[in-house]
Design a protein around this motif. Structure first.
Motif, PDB file in Angstrom:
ATOM      1  N   MET A  67       2.400   6.738  -6.800  1.00 21.08           N
ATOM      2  CA  MET A  67       1.440   7.641  -7.429  1.00 21.08           C
ATOM      3  C   MET A  67       1.787   9.100  -7.160  1.00 21.08           C
ATOM      4  SD  MET A  67      -2.276   5.815  -7.119  1.00 21.08           S
ATOM      5  CE  MET A  67      -2.118   5.062  -5.518  1.00 21.08           C
ATOM      6  N   VAL A  68       2.136   9.415  -5.930  1.00 20.81           N
ATOM      7  CA  VAL A  68       2.513  10.790  -5.598  1.00 20.81           C
ATOM      8  C   VAL A  68       3.788  11.170  -6.336  1.00 20.81           C
ATOM      9  CG1 VAL A  68       3.278  12.301  -3.711  1.00 20.81           C
ATOM     10  CG2 VAL A  68       1.331  10.787  -3.384  1.00 20.81           C
ATOM     11  N   GLY A 126       5.840  14.221 -13.099  1.00 19.01           N
ATOM     12  CA  GLY A 126       5.113  14.718 -14.262  1.00 19.01           C
ATOM     13  C   GLY A 126       4.998  16.230 -14.248  1.00 19.01           C
ATOM     14  N   PHE A 127       4.781  16.800 -13.080  1.00 18.07           N
ATOM     15  CA  PHE A 127       4.699  18.252 -12.960  1.00 18.07           C
ATOM     16  C   PHE A 127       6.044  18.899 -13.251  1.00 18.07           C
ATOM     17  CE2 PHE A 127       4.651  22.164 -10.341  1.00 18.07           C
ATOM     18  CZ  PHE A 127       3.607  22.822 -10.994  1.00 18.07           C
ATOM     19  N   ILE A 128       7.113  18.317 -12.756  1.00 13.98           N
ATOM     20  CA  ILE A 128       8.458  18.869 -13.004  1.00 13.98           C
ATOM     21  C   ILE A 128       8.788  18.775 -14.488  1.00 13.98           C
ATOM     22  CG2 ILE A 128      10.911  18.467 -12.561  1.00 13.98           C
ATOM     23  CD1 ILE A 128      10.108  17.665  -9.699  1.00 13.98           C
ATOM     24  N   VAL A 129       8.488  17.669 -15.110  1.00 16.84           N
ATOM     25  CA  VAL A 129       8.756  17.513 -16.546  1.00 16.84           C
ATOM     26  C   VAL A 129       7.941  18.504 -17.354  1.00 16.84           C
ATOM     27  CG1 VAL A 129       8.482  15.918 -18.495  1.00 16.84           C
ATOM     28  CG2 VAL A 129       9.502  15.105 -16.372  1.00 16.84           C
ATOM     29  N   ALA A 130       6.691  18.729 -16.964  1.00 16.31           N
ATOM     30  CA  ALA A 130       5.837  19.673 -17.662  1.00 16.31           C
ATOM     31  C   ALA A 130       6.383  21.096 -17.540  1.00 16.31           C
ATOM     32  CB  ALA A 130       4.412  19.594 -17.142  1.00 16.31           C
ATOM     33  N   ILE A 131       6.888  21.441 -16.370  1.00 17.35           N
ATOM     34  CA  ILE A 131       7.446  22.786 -16.175  1.00 17.35           C
ATOM     35  C   ILE A 131       8.717  22.959 -17.007  1.00 17.35           C
ATOM     36  CG2 ILE A 131       8.598  24.292 -14.484  1.00 17.35           C
ATOM     37  CD1 ILE A 131       6.554  23.416 -12.458  1.00 17.35           C
ATOM     38  N   VAL A 169       0.833  -1.200   0.000  1.00 14.20           N
ATOM     39  CA  VAL A 169       0.000   0.000   0.000  1.00 14.20           C
ATOM     40  C   VAL A 169       0.867   1.249   0.000  1.00 14.20           C
ATOM     41  CG1 VAL A 169      -1.655   1.328   1.363  1.00 14.20           C
ATOM     42  CG2 VAL A 169      -1.990  -1.111   1.042  1.00 14.20           C
ATOM     43  N   TRP A 170       1.905   1.282   0.832  1.00 15.46           N
ATOM     44  CA  TRP A 170       2.783   2.456   0.879  1.00 15.46           C
ATOM     45  C   TRP A 170       3.550   2.644  -0.424  1.00 15.46           C
ATOM     46  CZ3 TRP A 170       2.532   6.553   3.693  1.00 15.46           C
ATOM     47  CH2 TRP A 170       1.929   6.497   4.933  1.00 15.46           C
ATOM     48  N   LEU A 171       3.995   1.554  -1.026  1.00 10.05           N
ATOM     49  CA  LEU A 171       4.700   1.681  -2.313  1.00 10.05           C
ATOM     50  C   LEU A 171       3.775   2.213  -3.405  1.00 10.05           C
ATOM     51  CD1 LEU A 171       6.899  -1.552  -2.386  1.00 10.05           C
ATOM     52  CD2 LEU A 171       7.654   0.810  -2.130  1.00 10.05           C
ATOM     53  N   LEU A 172       2.533   1.766  -3.405  1.00  8.44           N
ATOM     54  CA  LEU A 172       1.578   2.286  -4.387  1.00  8.44           C
ATOM     55  C   LEU A 172       1.309   3.772  -4.167  1.00  8.44           C
ATOM     56  CD1 LEU A 172      -1.020  -0.625  -4.579  1.00  8.44           C
ATOM     57  CD2 LEU A 172       0.494   0.152  -6.393  1.00  8.44           C
ATOM     58  N   LEU A 173       1.112   4.155  -2.919  1.00 13.61           N
ATOM     59  CA  LEU A 173       0.844   5.565  -2.626  1.00 13.61           C
ATOM     60  C   LEU A 173       2.041   6.442  -2.985  1.00 13.61           C
ATOM     61  CD1 LEU A 173      -1.039   5.337   0.779  1.00 13.61           C
ATOM     62  CD2 LEU A 173      -1.955   6.071  -1.413  1.00 13.61           C
TER      63      LEU A 173
END
Length: 54
Positions: free
Chosen positions: A37-38, A44-49, A30-34
């Motif tokens: 995802m985060v 993705g946000f850093i790559v987009a910027i 569960v922790w690895l999935l969370l």
């Protein structure tokens, strides 16, 4: 007059389903999935910027 009653031994109830989050490996999954995802959102946000799309 006494009654002769045969008492059955209590049957142990076997659960076939075990909640995975109660075990250490389930909590790890569960922790690895969370965290995955985060982390994917942050990366993705850093790559987009950096690419100028945000």
């Amino acid at each position: 007059m006494a009654k002769n009653e045969i008492k059955e031994a209590p049957k142990s109830k076997k659960n076939h389903y075990h909640n995975p989050t109660e075990a250490w490996w389930g909590k790890l999954v569960v922790w690895l999935l969370l965290l995955g995802m985060v982390g994917a959102i942050i990366i993705g946000f850093i790559v987009a910027i950096t690419s100028g799309n945000a």
